[in-house]
Design a protein around this motif. Structure first.
Motif: not given
Length: 242
Positions: A187-213
């Motif tokens: 379970n990756p949790g909250r990461l900066r991906t296109k799917m996350r952006a589509a699911a949570m359009p009001g969320e600031d992506p800069e607050t999220l880790d990248t998939p590299d974690v």
């Protein structure tokens, strides 16, 4: 651990043209594996191949829509002819689908989510199971979501598909528990991906880790030393879920 812990291993990564799949494929190649990168988007696969080769790695590109069941079936045969085995599988490809009341979801949209998130992974298991069993330490990791367990309104297709994926993968783990093959989910949790952006359009992506974690955990889940099987690694908590 050596600098190339996955040397001489063959690892298939689905959804490899962007996001989590792209990141993991690149890292797995850097760890020494020959990556078989599977995705629909040829341009994304070619960019991945350029990065892998520039870093001294090796990849085989497979442009394939995972809803093409016969194509997935053929993949196992092609890999058997070329390599004779598969050492690792990252089942990452997935879609969000509609987020709306269950009664408002069109059947075609429901069917598409199930086809990509569940049925395609079953076809992968069916196609690659003999090859993973042929490896001395076969490992499979599938990407799930907290939505499978934390059920909330309007996320029906995605939540149901991820719950079904977990049941599918744990079933396979039970069926292979007397073999060297280990099968798990992450379970990756909250990461900066296109799917996350589509699911949570009001969320600031800069607050999220990248998939590299996710890279250290996934490399550990592909390692021959792994003893766990039929479990979910929860990245947000850094532990196996009960």
């Amino acid at each position: 651990m050596t600098d190339k812990p996955l040397s001489d291993r063959i690892v298939v990564v689905t959804g490899a043209s962007r996001g989590i799949g792209y990141t993991l494929a690149r890292a797995i190649a850097a760890a020494g594996a020959h990556v078989v990168a599977v995705a629909r988007t040829v341009g994304g696969l070619e960019e991945l191949d350029d990065e892998i080769r520039a870093a001294g790695g090796v990849a085989t590109l497979v442009p394939l829509d995972l809803t093409d069941g016969p194509g997935v079936d053929r993949l196992g045969g092609v890999l058997y002819e070329r390599f004779g085995r598969v050492d690792g599988l990252i089942g990452n490809a997935g879609i969000l689908g509609p987020t709306s009341p269950l009664g408002h979801i069109a059947p075609k949209d429901w069917d598409k989510v199930m086809a990509v998130n569940v049925t395609a992974n079953w076809r992968l298991i069916r196609s690659l199971d003999p090859l993973l069993r042929a490896a001395p330490a076969g490992r499979a990791v599938f990407v799930t979501s907290s939505a499978a367990r934390r059920i909330r309104a309007y996320w029906g297709p995605y939540a149901v598909s991820k719950a079904a994926l977990e049941a599918l993968v744990v079933t396979w783990a039970r069926e292979t528990e007397t073999t060297p093959l280990k099968v798990n989910l992450i379970n990756p949790g909250r990461l900066r991906t296109k799917m996350r952006a589509a699911a949570m359009p009001g969320e600031d992506p800069e607050t999220l880790d990248t998939p590299d974690v996710l890279v250290p955990a996934v490399l550990a889940m592909l390692a021959p030393a792994l003893a766990e099987s039929g479990r979910v690694w929860d990245h947000p908590t850094g532990d196996w879920l009960a």
